[in-house]
Design a protein around this motif. Sequence first.
Motif, PDB file in Angstrom:
ATOM      1  N   HIS A 152       1.009  -1.493   0.124  1.00 15.10           N
ATOM      2  CA  HIS A 152       0.106   0.134   0.243  1.00 15.10           C
ATOM      3  C   HIS A 152       1.006   1.218  -0.123  1.00 15.10           C
ATOM      4  CE1 HIS A 152      -3.602  -2.398   0.567  1.00 15.10           C
ATOM      5  NE2 HIS A 152      -2.764  -2.906   1.590  1.00 15.10           N
ATOM      6  N   ASN A 195       2.391   1.417  -5.731  1.00 12.26           N
ATOM      7  CA  ASN A 195       1.103   1.163  -6.497  1.00 12.26           C
ATOM      8  C   ASN A 195       0.447   1.752  -6.668  1.00 12.26           C
ATOM      9  OD1 ASN A 195       1.950  -2.244  -6.891  1.00 12.26           O
ATOM     10  ND2 ASN A 195       1.916  -2.391  -3.843  1.00 12.26           N
ATOM     11  N   SER A 196       0.466   3.055  -5.108  1.00 10.66           N
ATOM     12  CA  SER A 196      -0.376   3.913  -5.809  1.00 10.66           C
ATOM     13  C   SER A 196      -0.501   4.914  -6.506  1.00 10.66           C
ATOM     14  CB  SER A 196      -0.506   4.704  -3.723  1.00 10.66           C
ATOM     15  OG  SER A 196      -0.710   4.289  -3.246  1.00 10.66           O
ATOM     16  N   ASP A 214      -1.400   2.529  -9.439  1.00 11.81           N
ATOM     17  CA  ASP A 214      -3.251   1.570  -9.425  1.00 11.81           C
ATOM     18  C   ASP A 214      -3.796   3.331 -10.212  1.00 11.81           C
ATOM     19  OD1 ASP A 214      -5.814   0.606  -8.131  1.00 11.81           O
ATOM     20  OD2 ASP A 214      -5.873   2.463  -6.953  1.00 11.81           O
ATOM     21  N   ALA A 215      -3.514   4.751  -9.633  1.00 14.84           N
ATOM     22  CA  ALA A 215      -4.029   5.798 -10.748  1.00 14.84           C
ATOM     23  C   ALA A 215      -4.275   5.369 -12.033  1.00 14.84           C
ATOM     24  CB  ALA A 215      -3.866   7.045  -9.578  1.00 14.84           C
ATOM     25  N   GLY A 270      -4.360   3.132 -13.582  1.00 16.19           N
ATOM     26  CA  GLY A 270      -4.860   1.706 -14.121  1.00 16.19           C
ATOM     27  C   GLY A 270      -3.811   0.479 -14.237  1.00 16.19           C
ATOM     28  N   THR A 321      -6.471  -2.869  -8.303  1.00 13.99           N
ATOM     29  CA  THR A 321      -7.101  -2.496  -6.437  1.00 13.99           C
ATOM     30  C   THR A 321      -6.369  -3.455  -5.224  1.00 13.99           C
ATOM     31  OG1 THR A 321      -7.982  -0.760  -7.498  1.00 13.99           O
ATOM     32  CG2 THR A 321      -7.987  -0.913  -5.659  1.00 13.99           C
ATOM     33  N   GLU A 322      -7.233  -4.166  -5.888  1.00 17.01           N
ATOM     34  CA  GLU A 322      -7.320  -5.449  -5.020  1.00 17.01           C
ATOM     35  C   GLU A 322      -6.465  -6.774  -4.242  1.00 17.01           C
ATOM     36  OE1 GLU A 322      -8.840  -7.086  -9.066  1.00 17.01           O
ATOM     37  OE2 GLU A 322      -9.251  -4.882  -7.749  1.00 17.01           O
ATOM     38  N   PRO A 367      -2.925  -5.952  -4.966  1.00 17.33           N
ATOM     39  CA  PRO A 367      -1.240  -4.568  -5.541  1.00 17.33           C
ATOM     40  C   PRO A 367      -0.401  -5.762  -5.616  1.00 17.33           C
ATOM     41  CG  PRO A 367      -1.941  -4.135  -2.844  1.00 17.33           C
ATOM     42  CD  PRO A 367      -3.151  -4.694  -4.002  1.00 17.33           C
ATOM     43  N   GLY A 411      -1.665   4.023   1.891  1.00 15.98           N
ATOM     44  CA  GLY A 411      -2.589   3.678   0.293  1.00 15.98           C
ATOM     45  C   GLY A 411      -2.340   5.213  -0.773  1.00 15.98           C
ATOM     46  N   THR A 412      -1.529   6.392  -0.374  1.00 11.19           N
ATOM     47  CA  THR A 412      -1.475   7.448  -1.131  1.00 11.19           C
ATOM     48  C   THR A 412      -0.209   7.754  -1.346  1.00 11.19           C
ATOM     49  OG1 THR A 412      -1.572   8.568   0.456  1.00 11.19           O
ATOM     50  CG2 THR A 412      -3.379   8.362  -0.365  1.00 11.19           C
TER      51      THR A 412
END
Length: 549
Positions: free
Chosen positions: A106, A110-111, A114-115, A117, A121-122, A124, A313-314
């Motif tokens: 997290h 990975n953030s 994920d942003a 795509g 997300t579920e 990582p 997570g950010t």
Amino acid sequence: MFFAAFFLWPLWVTLETAVLDPKGQITWAYLKEVFINPLYREGLLNSLLIAVWTTFGCISLAMPLALLYVGYRFPGREAFHALALSPLMLPPFVGALGVQMILGRHGSLNSLLDAFGLIATEAPPDWLGQGRMLGVVVMNILHLYPILYINLSNTLSKLDPALDEVASSLGAGPLRRFLRITLPLTLPGLFAGASITFIWAFTELGVPLIFDFDRVTSVQIFNSIRDLSGNPFPYALVLVLLLATTLLFVISRLFFRGDQTEGGGRAMRIREIKSPGRTTSSGITMLFVAVTVLALGPHFGVLLLALGRDWYGTFFPSSLTWDHFRSALGNDLTLPSIANSLRYAGASTLLDLVLGSAVAWVLVRSRIRGRALLDGLVMLPLSVPGIVLAFGYLALSREGKPLDFLITDGDPFFLMVVAYSMRRLPYVVRAMSAGFLQISPVLEEAAENLGANPRRAFMRVTLPMALPSLVAGGVLAFAFAMLEVSDSMILAQRTVHFPITKAIYTLAGTIGEGPALAAALGVWAMAFLMILLIGLSLILGRKVSSLVR
């Protein structure tokens, strides 16, 4: 006597306990158990893998950078070389906190992915690897590659460019010249730096602890310190580490004796630094930028963790605050730890200055027999892992043991001072030896001819002239003693006696704001070390890298 009591004796006790049974008979059963027991064997294998991959990674980073720095002019050349030691200014286990925040499941990477795509997300990816071994290797590489870079830069700069030019005139291409001329001549410097890197990674304690990777020998030894009475297996583990590092040291002495450029490699004229085209020079600069940013990534991660109010997570912390820096200097754990580290490091540095100056004077000025042996013995603490010495001190200082007098009313002050001093003594000896070599004995003889006794001649003539070297050795010994890990983690058992590094480790494992406070304390420590090294450069008028290679 000091060296025999506080270096050779702890090693001997470890050896004795590992190979003698309760009846005092020699037995190899304990050592065999280390290699038979699946848990111990896995720890040794993992430690070996970490050391091998770390050394390979450091060589892969350092060799190209050293070749480019020595051979070419490019924008920012001297600035990037000056930044070479910056990864060493943060203890690696503190940097591991930053790596976790960046590469964790997290974390920032990975953030970001994920942003855009690019990942699910579920689920990582775990960039640190199963069991966190990859994280340990990455952190070790980013922390240790400057050691190889400095060694290789120094070695390459002393090679005779005529050898390369002659080979080029005979039709040898760049790769062939590198493999047949440059690489063989740099092997001593390469092996010296690689040996330090391998030993450091093989016995590293702090980084695996932060990553909660306990399947390595160093952590297994650390976890066994609560059960030393009647348990010979921790001693056997320590002995295996000692034998492995000693074997590496002996190999380096046997195969790479003498000057690093022995055999005609030393430069007879100044090497010409090439000025490539704009595109090439910009490309070299970008490579140095990329490596420097990568190496300082853990530092940035630690800084953001210390500044962040909430970072999970950010890509960046949700908000920033200075509260953690203020709390790190006022916390019930951190404030005493800072005072303890100042006490331990200050007293050990004073001891090193006295002993180191005396040893250096004997090595440089006296003609007594055995000086070469003394020189080799004084340098041995650099080749013996810190965890090995710390374990020996712990075994000898338990209640009823010969060195228990070093712990007074539960306070390990004298034990910590001795441990810190022994580990940093080589820095002072080397610095003072260089200082004495630069002072002509004629000056001392002139003072004695004018009526001064040897002691007065030393105090009024030799010592003032050697003062820059004394300051250099003292600052280095003090700075690295402040951030000592192995002795601090093993010998400081009670919270009230924790130094800075053990306070950081304790806070890192605390729920809530603990990791942020640990990061803030790590940033304060990094700033302190940086100020010391910059001040040292200003005082001496030369680069710090010239003192530590």
